[in-house]
Design a protein around this motif. Sequence first.
Motif, short mmCIF file in Angstrom:
data_model
loop_
_atom_site.label_atom_id
_atom_site.label_comp_id
_atom_site.label_asym_id
_atom_site.label_seq_id
_atom_site.Cartn_x
_atom_site.Cartn_y
_atom_site.Cartn_z
N ASP A 77 0.81 -1.22 0.00
CA ASP A 77 0.00 0.00 0.00
C ASP A 77 0.84 1.28 0.00
O ASP A 77 0.32 2.38 0.11
CB ASP A 77 -0.95 0.02 1.19
CG ASP A 77 -0.23 -0.01 2.53
OD1 ASP A 77 0.98 -0.30 2.56
OD2 ASP A 77 -0.90 0.25 3.56
N SER A 78 2.17 1.15 -0.15
CA SER A 78 3.01 2.35 -0.19
C SER A 78 2.89 3.01 -1.56
O SER A 78 2.53 2.37 -2.55
CB SER A 78 4.46 2.03 0.12
OG SER A 78 5.00 1.18 -0.88
N GLU A 79 3.19 4.29 -1.62
CA GLU A 79 3.09 5.01 -2.88
C GLU A 79 4.19 4.58 -3.84
O GLU A 79 5.24 4.10 -3.41
CB GLU A 79 3.16 6.51 -2.64
CG GLU A 79 4.53 7.00 -2.19
CD GLU A 79 4.60 8.51 -2.10
OE1 GLU A 79 5.19 9.13 -2.99
OE2 GLU A 79 4.05 9.06 -1.13
N PRO A 80 3.96 4.73 -5.14
CA PRO A 80 5.01 4.39 -6.11
C PRO A 80 6.28 5.20 -5.84
O PRO A 80 6.21 6.36 -5.44
CB PRO A 80 4.40 4.78 -7.46
CG PRO A 80 2.93 4.77 -7.24
CD PRO A 80 2.73 5.17 -5.79
N ASN A 81 7.42 4.56 -6.03
CA ASN A 81 8.73 5.19 -5.85
C ASN A 81 9.03 5.61 -4.42
O ASN A 81 9.93 6.42 -4.18
CB ASN A 81 8.90 6.41 -6.78
CG ASN A 81 9.27 6.00 -8.18
OD1 ASN A 81 9.52 4.84 -8.46
ND2 ASN A 81 9.27 6.96 -9.07
N ALA A 82 8.33 5.05 -3.45
CA ALA A 82 8.57 5.43 -2.06
C ALA A 82 9.98 5.08 -1.60
O ALA A 82 10.49 5.66 -0.65
CB ALA A 82 7.53 4.76 -1.15
#
Length: 198
Positions: A77-82
């Motif tokens: 569930d982390s944002e892309p490119n985190a």
Amino acid sequence: MKPNDPKEDLHRYLKAAREAIMWKLDGLSEYDVRRPLTPTGTNLLGIVKHLASVELGYFGPVFDRPHRESLPWLDEDSEPNADMWAPADESREEIVDLYHRAWAHADATIEALPLDTMGHVPWWGENGDATLQRIMLHMTAETNRHAGHADIVRELIDGRVGMREGNSNMDGGDDAWYQEYWNRLEASAKEAQAKTAG
């Protein structure tokens, strides 16, 4: 003369690439290590964070050698490119320390296992079976690729270039020489463009 040990050779190249990455942070402010310098957001501290995460993955679970690091930026569930940037509440020291712990974990895996040890890379899909030798090659290539990114980002920040302190690996000369060189390349590019346009 002692013949070269393939594992030692691979490991030496991986270590050199890691050190090249770390040198790019030397002497820079918090802003400069974090600021995006390409349209896709490439930044120095993000490169370090990404490489720490990748090393932990390839030399950890791939060979059933789990690490104890928390990497919330890799959660589903982390944002892309985190994993490619550091929010203000993640300190440079935390990320650099994570990278050093990733090195230690990877080095322990490399030292413990023969080159022909099989691992499995789940994110490679059905072609995920790989030897330690292949993973070492892959990680060295990955680290060197990002070292190239870091070279360019650092040059954009303050003009500092090269592989490591005292070894720029650059031909040429002083700033005046490079300005004249840059001007010649720019003129040549424009001339080539004019030939294709005519």
